[in-house]
Design a protein around this motif. Structure first.
Motif: not given
Ligand code: SF4
Ligand code: SF4
Ligand code: SF4
Length: 316
Positions: A15-20
């Motif tokens: 999730g965070p890796d995708a910018g979330w």
């Protein structure tokens, strides 16, 4: 900061890796030891998501009527019939002596009653497992999608946007589990030609609800929650089963070091993954990118060296 290798195939928080913004990743722990094969999960998935009918006849492989996951089968309950494990192989625990219930012996449909065998069928066990998209940490389907139809949600799951998919089908061979598929069928059927798979009920979890399949499961074989917590729960369950002598119990897809960086939907199995129709060592194709880039670079250097040698040779 996540290293390049981990961004391509290792452990990471998708999730965070995708910018979330960071928030707990959501997923499934499916404990197949308590699945009773009722298929409530399959039915609930179809009802909630409007997934069309996918075959009502049994395939001749136990009580399986679909054979595997597909465009119109977002949940698939596998029925594996095996000779019962002897108590010597797994002591005590879940291996129990069969109880005679006075039920007639199973026989083929249409068989002559008078000719029915009077002997009891050989003792066997059923392995039942409700399969689903693994919502991989490194999802090859998403990596190859040229339109951005497949995307990573804020929950770390992988979802197809039906209205953006152009039906190119690149995602289909990319998935190492054979999950995603383009829907075929008569004109008028919903989403014909569009790639289809489980959304992990994006609409429901976005509203704070449990996915329909997990909600419907009467035994809690399908458990929904935060992936970190589910991994701990799964490891504890395996330890308990081992203590009870069920030494074949093992996790599938829970290891962040595996070929897809760990699955968001993982399983507790009682036999090898192949027995359930699962690939033993799935790998996301991006894992090989550094090696492929290195080889392409070497090939380019060799070509350049060849061209230079030929140019210099001509000038002499
Ligand atoms: S299991 Fe296949 S379809 Fe599901 S996220 Fe992984 S690569 Fe994509
Ligand atoms: S999470 Fe939702 S879409 Fe996925 S299998 Fe379960 S019910 Fe179907
Ligand atoms: S609803 Fe639960 S018990 Fe029934 S088949 Fe699905 S996973 Fe198994």
């Amino acid at each position: 900061m996540t290293s390049l290798a981990d961004q391509l195939s290792g452990p990471s928080d998708p999730g965070p890796d995708a910018g979330w913004q960071a928030q707990p990743r959501k997923g499934f722990f499916t404990d197949t030891t308590i699945c009773i094969g009722c298929k409530a999960c399959e039915v609930a998935c179809k009802e909630w998501n409007g997934v069309p009918e996918d075959g009502l006849s049994l395939l001749g492989q136990s009580y399986d009527n679909t054979g595997g996951l597909g465009a119109s089968t977002w949940r698939h309950v596998a029925f594996v019939e095996q000779p019962a494990r002897s108590a010597g192989k797994q002591e005590a625990g879940l291996v129990r002596e069969p109880v005679a219930l006075g039920m007639p012996t199973l026989r083929d449909a249409g068989a002559d009653d008078a000719a029915a065998p009077t002997t009891e069928r050989e003792d066997f066990r059923w392995l039942m497992s409700s399969d689903v998209c693994k919502h991989c940490t490194h999802a090859a389907c998403l990596d190859v999608c040229p339109t951005g139809s497949l995307f990573r949600t804020e929950f770390g799951t992988v979802v197809v946007q039906d209205d953006i998919c152009n039906g190119c089908g690149y995602c289909v061979p990319a998935c190492p589990y054979g999950v995603i598929e383009r829907r075929t069928g008569p004109k008028g059927l919903k989403n014909v030609g569009i790639a289809q798979k489980c959304t992990l009920c994006y609409d429901r979890i976005g509203a704070g609800a449990t996915p329909a399949c997990a909600q419907a499961c009467p035994t809690q074989s399908i458990q929904f929650g935060d992936v970190d917590e589910l991994r701990e729960r799964a490891a504890a369950r395996v330890a308990t089963l081992h203590e009870q002598g069920v030494t074949d119990a093992r996790l599938y897809g829970a290891d962040p070091q595996d070929g897809v960086g760990g699955a968001g939907a993982f399983f507790l199995l009682l036999d090898d993954p192949e027995v359930y129709g699962l690939p033993p060592d799935p790998v996301v194709t991006t894992r090989d990118l550094p090696a492929m880039a290195g080889r392409a670079g070497l090939a380019a250097l060799a070509l350049l060296a060849g061209a230079a040698a030929s140019f210099l040779g001509r000038r002499r």
